[in-house]
Enzyme design. Structure first.
Site, short mmCIF file in Angstrom:
data_model
loop_
_atom_site.label_atom_id
_atom_site.label_comp_id
_atom_site.label_asym_id
_atom_site.label_seq_id
_atom_site.Cartn_x
_atom_site.Cartn_y
_atom_site.Cartn_z
N HIS A 216 0.86 -1.19 0.00
CA HIS A 216 0.00 0.00 0.00
C HIS A 216 0.89 1.23 0.00
O HIS A 216 1.87 1.29 0.74
CB HIS A 216 -0.93 0.01 1.21
CG HIS A 216 -1.86 1.19 1.19
ND1 HIS A 216 -2.94 1.27 0.33
CD2 HIS A 216 -1.86 2.35 1.89
CE1 HIS A 216 -3.56 2.43 0.52
NE2 HIS A 216 -2.92 3.10 1.46
N LEU B 117 -10.09 -3.49 4.21
CA LEU B 117 -9.15 -2.85 3.27
C LEU B 117 -7.98 -2.17 3.98
O LEU B 117 -8.17 -1.35 4.87
CB LEU B 117 -9.92 -1.82 2.43
CG LEU B 117 -9.10 -1.16 1.30
CD1 LEU B 117 -8.71 -2.17 0.25
CD2 LEU B 117 -9.87 0.01 0.71
N ASP B 118 -6.76 -2.51 3.57
CA ASP B 118 -5.54 -1.88 4.07
C ASP B 118 -5.39 -1.99 5.59
O ASP B 118 -4.75 -1.15 6.22
CB ASP B 118 -5.49 -0.39 3.67
CG ASP B 118 -5.49 -0.21 2.17
OD1 ASP B 118 -4.99 -1.11 1.48
OD2 ASP B 118 -5.99 0.81 1.69
N ALA B 119 -5.99 -3.01 6.17
CA ALA B 119 -5.96 -3.14 7.63
C ALA B 119 -5.31 -4.45 8.09
O ALA B 119 -5.32 -4.74 9.27
CB ALA B 119 -7.37 -3.03 8.19
N GLY C 14 -6.91 3.48 1.70
CA GLY C 14 -7.78 3.56 0.53
C GLY C 14 -7.12 4.13 -0.70
O GLY C 14 -5.90 4.13 -0.81
#
Lengths: 284, 284, 284, 284
Positions: A192, A227-229, A201
């Protein structure tokens, strides 16, 4: 050099290290690397041991069973055993951006990554020639709202057919479905383009530019449903200035992204990453 | 929490980790931290183990003897045993520059360093008021070519009188004699204001400016007879630009110096530094 | 967007910035970037100005002459004028190691470098397939003690034939002769695999490992006759640990090398590097 | 050396740099530093010029008026003029933590900061002795829910009485009211112990630990009404590991906090910070 790696997780109890060390010593294992970690909050114990197989008294195919019977069951361990041959099989997903893909291919070419890359998958065609120049098959899966589910099913089938062990999203600009993710738990590595948890995001460089930060970054992490976690494997940053445009942030950031992603892959390949809840332990 | 630390060095042999782990386990030691390192070039083995004393079956005063008899002698180990109480006693040598001294005093004040500072010694008087504001005795030793040897003898006597365990040179601008150094082998920590081995000796910022480097740095190391050539404990750098003057390099560099020196002290206090030839192993 | 860059060097005098600004303003130049630097030690003045050509009142081919007549001669300036089209022509020299070459090719492929690469030259053949996959001609020049001088002559002829503007040594493991170097003054960029001036010469990672440093680095610099002593353009470092082998230092260092070299190329391409004696001014 | 600094902000127009340069040149100003920035998104122009006053043809007290009449009004500039004497007056607010305060006092003591510190204010008493050892008056303002508004009024009166130019919150653990903030617009510098925008608000190290990040950081920023959302002046980070406890994150982070805050103060003192919306331009 033929070697084995044992990855252990269990509740912390007295005598674990002694028992594992004794097991390796008793069977004449020449220990190369040992790391352990006790999480004082959860009381969990984590261990990674690597040893030479040449002089080891137990045959490769018997180690898992014998360790389980003599040590693993006693401490109720979750453990996995890994050998350096054959190499794990990694599939790469890309979209249009080439920097992460090229960085991985470059390391693959030079022998830095002990890995097989049976295929690259993309929702765009532009990177096909270079991938094929490295002798790796390229599979084009154009994605639309309508065909996304169907394409994912075809992708999953292809991964299974190629006996893929883990997946790398090298700036793949599609969000994977929960079905896909659950097929490779803690086996999908994503990069990311921000220092998470900042700028989750889409369009993190735009957000960073708008906020006026003095550092940008990148995060390599396992993909989970949120998401992205997912658990963070590696992060790094670069300094930016007021006069840098979003386009310049993108360029500066790409140098961080590719190195962070490749480090995450390297740790994963060396079995140096253990997941504890939503965090990782990196034995490096 | 009362704890003990065992530091071990010997030739690598099979079964060492098992034997040490077994010793701790058998006597009911709750292990907090274990690190080991095998140097593949020299075949040397290094280990650091920390455990709680509360439930330990052996009395503090007997641990060294019993470990030596049951484990140490078997593997011909060099080993030392350390307890977290009482705190080690550290003497600080300074000249005129205050940044490293203040950084150390600040950490001492806030309780970050588990250390006693029985005295500060200096060849200048300007820092006396601040040192005394922290409640630490300040000793002034003006140094000239003529009195240097004599002053060193007085300093050594003072250190002995105060039962000093180790010495920190916080930008002390005098070169210590071999006699002094040999009284505290691997127990004198110096901060050199360059990323060694670049810019050994005096005026490294001037040399860095002249060479036109884009990074400057600092090195925390143990003092040995050869100037700026002792085992390196910690290093870090900062970026500089063409327009930075030597004076600006000095200021930028001081921020690196003080943090590097304090990290070196921190590792030394935690017994995380082991010396192997002219290199260090840092269990961090 | 069509733009011009003016690079100026002269003795510092009052009114220079005013004169240059006035020149650009008077002829309706829309200034995009201006940087200047006065070296207080030498009294030298350096300036870089970039402006849009669209509305500029002077034709491209006349700018150099008119600026020289109206401003340059008045202040006895050394100045050069550059346009963003056509792109400069860069030759790459490589040996066996691929990481720097791939990094450059990756940026070239993605359009990050505004450059033409008419050829790659190597004293080994192993990288030929990948270079050609990027559509770039590859020239093999095996070097022995006996043919070195002759091969250099052929290389120089080839560079001239291809109208090469500058040369990048992407881990080229041959030392260039003074004759070659003098043909491209401050136009040969080398990457040295240490944080110069530490570890000049061959095998810096071995030397770093032996010295026990905690950081390793890389230096992008212009090549001059004295080995590894030319003006430094860019440097960076990475942290290493006691357990890293020389081979691991090599791998960790390669990530630094490639990014540092590519940054040096980027600054050179943007005319952001000015040489002052043996140092560089980087307008970034 | 007596010098002046001119800080300019206006809409970008052709000829600004020429006009300012011409003004300085015409009045015989020896320019020491010039920086400008054009924001391509907003079309705003920013400039900072520093020059020697010794030979300057305009008297100190007339510069502002004459520049305004001849240049400022023509381009509708917002501009401010600053002299290096007398030094600005800085108030420090602290709570219990000493690391940032000591770092500032250390630089003040060594002459690195060209600043007056007429007073330190705190809601705790523990740092009083050290502050006073530096010869700086210490004012104790205990804060409760009930007295907060009243205490702030007394603090503001005290700042006014001491002619304070700007305020530094050196880990001050109280949130300032909008009334207080509006009295010092872009003149209150805070250090937040995370790499904003990650981990806004209280206990960022706990949040970082929970999220499992591999880097932590600190942010120096101007205080605005929205918590931790003001213009960022400086940021930096440090690497952390899975085994670091929250307490260790706090210690590691403090080294970043103090250096970042002191850099922010340094830039502010040198008039190198300009605010554009919610972002800063740093001419460094």
């Amino acid at each position: 050099m033929d070697s084995a790696i044992l990855i252990i997780q269990c509740k912390d109890q007295k005598g674990i290290v002694a028992a594992v060390s004794q097991f390796l010593y008793f069977h004449n294992g020449n220990v190369l690397e040992v790391d352990q970690y006790i999480d004082s909050e959860t009381g969990d114990f984590f261990m990674r041991a690597k040893w030479e197989l040449a002089s080891f008294a137990i045959q490769k195919q018997d180690i898992h069973r014998i360790f389980g019977e003599t040590v693993g069951s006693k401490f109720e361990m979750n453990f996995t055993l890994h050998f350096n041959e054959p190499h794990p099989r990694m599939a790469i997903f890309v979209s249009k951006l080439s920097h992460c893909l090229f960085d991985i291919l470059s390391r693959y070419f030079s022998g830095q990554f002990q890995v097989e890359i049976p295929l690259v998958l993309s929702n765009h065609e532009n990177l096909q020639p270079v991938v094929e120049a490295f002798g790796i098959p390229f599979h084009y899966f154009p994605i639309t709202k309508d065909n996304k589910q169907e394409q994912e099913q075809r992708q999953l089938a292809l991964l299974e057919e190629h006996k893929v062990d883990f997946v790398v999203l090298a700036r793949y600009m599609q969000i994977l479905s929960p079905t896909f993710i659950s097929a490779y738990p803690h086996k999908i590595i994503n990069i990311h383009h921000s220092f998470l948890p900042a700028f989750v995001g889409a369009k993190p460089y735009h957000a960073a530019h708008k906020r006026g930060v003095k550092i940008i970054g990148a995060t390599g992490h396992y993909v989970t449903e949120e998401l992205d976690a997912g658990p963070i494997i590696e992060q790094d940053i670069a300094r930016v200035k007021h006069h840098n445009t979003v386009e310049e942030l993108v360029q500066i950031g790409q140098d961080v992204e590719k190195v962070v992603l490749s480090k995450a892959i390297k740790y994963h390949l060396a079995k140096k990453v253990m997941v504890m809840g939503n965090k990782t332990i990196i034995f490096n």
